[in-house]
Motif scaffolding. Structure first.
Motif, PDB file in Angstrom:
ATOM      1  N   GLN A 114       0.917  -1.266   0.171  1.00 48.06           N
ATOM      2  CA  GLN A 114       0.037   0.170   0.020  1.00 48.06           C
ATOM      3  C   GLN A 114       0.928   1.266  -0.132  1.00 48.06           C
ATOM      4  OE1 GLN A 114      -2.410  -0.614   3.483  1.00 48.06           O
ATOM      5  NE2 GLN A 114      -3.979  -1.917   2.433  1.00 48.06           N
ATOM      6  N   GLU A 115       1.889   1.259   0.984  1.00 51.01           N
ATOM      7  CA  GLU A 115       2.854   2.549   0.860  1.00 51.01           C
ATOM      8  C   GLU A 115       3.347   2.557  -0.415  1.00 51.01           C
ATOM      9  OE1 GLU A 115       5.287   1.629   4.450  1.00 51.01           O
ATOM     10  OE2 GLU A 115       3.538   1.984   5.927  1.00 51.01           O
ATOM     11  N   ILE A 116       4.068   1.412  -1.290  1.00 54.22           N
ATOM     12  CA  ILE A 116       4.633   1.706  -2.499  1.00 54.22           C
ATOM     13  C   ILE A 116       3.491   2.288  -3.387  1.00 54.22           C
ATOM     14  CG2 ILE A 116       5.537   0.357  -4.376  1.00 54.22           C
ATOM     15  CD1 ILE A 116       6.759  -1.567  -1.894  1.00 54.22           C
ATOM     16  N   ALA A 117       2.300   1.789  -3.488  1.00 57.98           N
ATOM     17  CA  ALA A 117       1.400   2.318  -4.292  1.00 57.98           C
ATOM     18  C   ALA A 117       1.313   3.822  -3.962  1.00 57.98           C
ATOM     19  CB  ALA A 117       0.161   1.693  -4.275  1.00 57.98           C
ATOM     20  N   GLU A 118       1.220   4.313  -2.693  1.00 57.58           N
ATOM     21  CA  GLU A 118       0.950   5.623  -2.491  1.00 57.58           C
ATOM     22  C   GLU A 118       2.198   6.412  -2.859  1.00 57.58           C
ATOM     23  OE1 GLU A 118       0.077   5.801   1.654  1.00 57.58           O
ATOM     24  OE2 GLU A 118      -1.709   4.564   1.423  1.00 57.58           O
ATOM     25  N   GLU A 125       2.577  12.324  -9.686  1.00 60.67           N
ATOM     26  CA  GLU A 125       1.906  13.489  -9.730  1.00 60.67           C
ATOM     27  C   GLU A 125       3.140  14.383  -9.476  1.00 60.67           C
ATOM     28  OE1 GLU A 125      -0.325  13.786  -6.091  1.00 60.67           O
ATOM     29  OE2 GLU A 125      -2.308  12.967  -6.839  1.00 60.67           O
ATOM     30  N   MET A 126       4.085  14.098  -9.005  1.00 60.84           N
ATOM     31  CA  MET A 126       5.329  15.001  -8.962  1.00 60.84           C
ATOM     32  C   MET A 126       5.918  15.008 -10.341  1.00 60.84           C
ATOM     33  SD  MET A 126       7.064  16.598  -6.560  1.00 60.84           S
ATOM     34  CE  MET A 126       6.831  15.721  -5.133  1.00 60.84           C
ATOM     35  N   GLN A 127       6.021  13.923 -11.067  1.00 56.29           N
ATOM     36  CA  GLN A 127       6.310  14.075 -12.554  1.00 56.29           C
ATOM     37  C   GLN A 127       5.562  14.828 -13.425  1.00 56.29           C
ATOM     38  OE1 GLN A 127       6.837  10.187 -14.306  1.00 56.29           O
ATOM     39  NE2 GLN A 127       8.874  10.596 -14.944  1.00 56.29           N
ATOM     40  N   VAL A 128       4.389  14.718 -13.126  1.00 56.86           N
ATOM     41  CA  VAL A 128       3.184  15.735 -14.152  1.00 56.86           C
ATOM     42  C   VAL A 128       3.699  17.176 -13.655  1.00 56.86           C
ATOM     43  CG1 VAL A 128       0.878  16.373 -14.335  1.00 56.86           C
ATOM     44  CG2 VAL A 128       1.569  14.026 -14.452  1.00 56.86           C
ATOM     45  N   TYR A 129       3.786  17.663 -12.393  1.00 61.21           N
ATOM     46  CA  TYR A 129       4.125  19.010 -11.848  1.00 61.21           C
ATOM     47  C   TYR A 129       5.626  19.440 -12.314  1.00 61.21           C
ATOM     48  CZ  TYR A 129       4.816  22.627  -8.572  1.00 61.21           C
ATOM     49  OH  TYR A 129       4.962  24.032  -8.206  1.00 61.21           O
ATOM     50  N   GLN A 130       6.367  18.590 -12.389  1.00 59.23           N
ATOM     51  CA  GLN A 130       7.578  18.832 -12.991  1.00 59.23           C
ATOM     52  C   GLN A 130       7.665  19.450 -14.578  1.00 59.23           C
ATOM     53  OE1 GLN A 130      10.228  15.572 -13.760  1.00 59.23           O
ATOM     54  NE2 GLN A 130      12.179  16.798 -13.266  1.00 59.23           N
ATOM     55  N   ARG A 131       6.845  18.361 -15.189  1.00 59.12           N
ATOM     56  CA  ARG A 131       6.560  18.833 -16.836  1.00 59.12           C
ATOM     57  C   ARG A 131       6.208  20.244 -16.859  1.00 59.12           C
ATOM     58  NH1 ARG A 131       6.058  13.113 -17.379  1.00 59.12           N
ATOM     59  NH2 ARG A 131       3.696  13.239 -17.039  1.00 59.12           N
ATOM     60  N   LYS A 132       4.811  20.394 -16.126  1.00 59.81           N
ATOM     61  CA  LYS A 132       4.330  21.755 -16.192  1.00 59.81           C
ATOM     62  C   LYS A 132       5.097  22.866 -15.830  1.00 59.81           C
ATOM     63  CE  LYS A 132      -0.413  19.793 -15.635  1.00 59.81           C
ATOM     64  NZ  LYS A 132      -1.547  19.678 -14.959  1.00 59.81           N
ATOM     65  N   LEU A 133       5.954  22.565 -14.543  1.00 62.90           N
ATOM     66  CA  LEU A 133       6.838  23.647 -14.309  1.00 62.90           C
ATOM     67  C   LEU A 133       7.846  23.985 -15.349  1.00 62.90           C
ATOM     68  CD1 LEU A 133       6.426  24.444 -11.371  1.00 62.90           C
ATOM     69  CD2 LEU A 133       8.762  23.874 -10.933  1.00 62.90           C
ATOM     70  N   ALA A 134       8.417  23.041 -15.907  1.00 58.88           N
ATOM     71  CA  ALA A 134       9.679  23.134 -17.240  1.00 58.88           C
ATOM     72  C   ALA A 134       8.967  23.653 -18.363  1.00 58.88           C
ATOM     73  CB  ALA A 134       9.956  21.783 -17.433  1.00 58.88           C
ATOM     74  N   SER A 159      -6.017  21.066 -13.443  1.00 62.07           N
ATOM     75  CA  SER A 159      -5.363  20.724 -14.952  1.00 62.07           C
ATOM     76  C   SER A 159      -4.846  19.362 -14.901  1.00 62.07           C
ATOM     77  CB  SER A 159      -4.599  22.077 -15.066  1.00 62.07           C
ATOM     78  OG  SER A 159      -3.510  22.013 -14.050  1.00 62.07           O
ATOM     79  N   ASN A 160      -4.817  18.458 -13.974  1.00 66.32           N
ATOM     80  CA  ASN A 160      -4.200  17.417 -14.318  1.00 66.32           C
ATOM     81  C   ASN A 160      -4.587  16.419 -14.869  1.00 66.32           C
ATOM     82  OD1 ASN A 160      -2.139  18.185 -12.201  1.00 66.32           O
ATOM     83  ND2 ASN A 160      -2.981  16.924 -10.495  1.00 66.32           N
TER      84      ASN A 160
END
Length: 160
Positions: A114-118, A125-134, A159-160
């Motif tokens: 469960q922790e690994i899935a979370e 989510e962090m990767q999506v944010y990274q792309r949007k930021l870049a 916007s995700n």
């Protein structure tokens, strides 16, 4: 990381009737004396008998319980969940201890999955944010203190 929880092949294994000092127990288990006293204070290890000199005297049952405790801690099983196993281990059969430990490990595996899935979800989510930021290009002349458009920093959830 591998931790060897088996006794050193070269050292003599005490008999089941032999009484051991806290330093001998610490050497056999790899758990320091301070931690052993702590485990006694919270009830995971029974208070040992005391010799004529008032020193603690331990048995091989205590050594076995501490080795089990060390393995349980290594696996990340909370001590509160393992307390009944640790307390009852002395009078239990080896097979019963093994089965109860197996149940604790199975429960721990479910929690880890469960922790690994979370964490994987958070990483995605962090990767999506990274792309949007870049890909965001704010006005380079505007100082942050007066910045009105924070859309590059505070990307909206919708916007995700």
């Amino acid at each position: 990381m591998h931790i060897d929880l088996t006794p050193d092949k070269q050292q003599r294994v005490p008999s089941s009737e032999e009484e051991l000092t806290i330093s001998q127990v610490a050497h056999l288990t790899g758990i320091n004396a301070k931690a052993i006293r702590y485990y006694e204070s919270i009830g995971l290890l029974p208070s040992p008998l005391r010799g004529a000199n008032s020193y603690r005297r331990y048995s091989m049952a205590d050594v076995n319980r501490l080795i089990l405790l060390r393995r349980i801690r290594y696996l990340g099983v909370p001590l509160t969940e393992a307390k009944s196993l640790l307390i009852g281990a002395t009078d239990a059969r080896c097979a019963d201890v093994q089965q109860e430990l197996l149940q604790l490990v199975n429960t721990r595996l479910v929690i880890l999955d469960q922790e690994i899935a979370e964490l994987q979800h958070l990483r995605d989510e962090m990767q999506v944010y990274q792309r949007k930021l870049a890909n965001c290009h704010p006005d380079e002349r505007e100082p942050f203190r007066t910045c009105v458009d924070l859309s590059c920093i505070a990307v909206s959830e919708e916007s995700n």
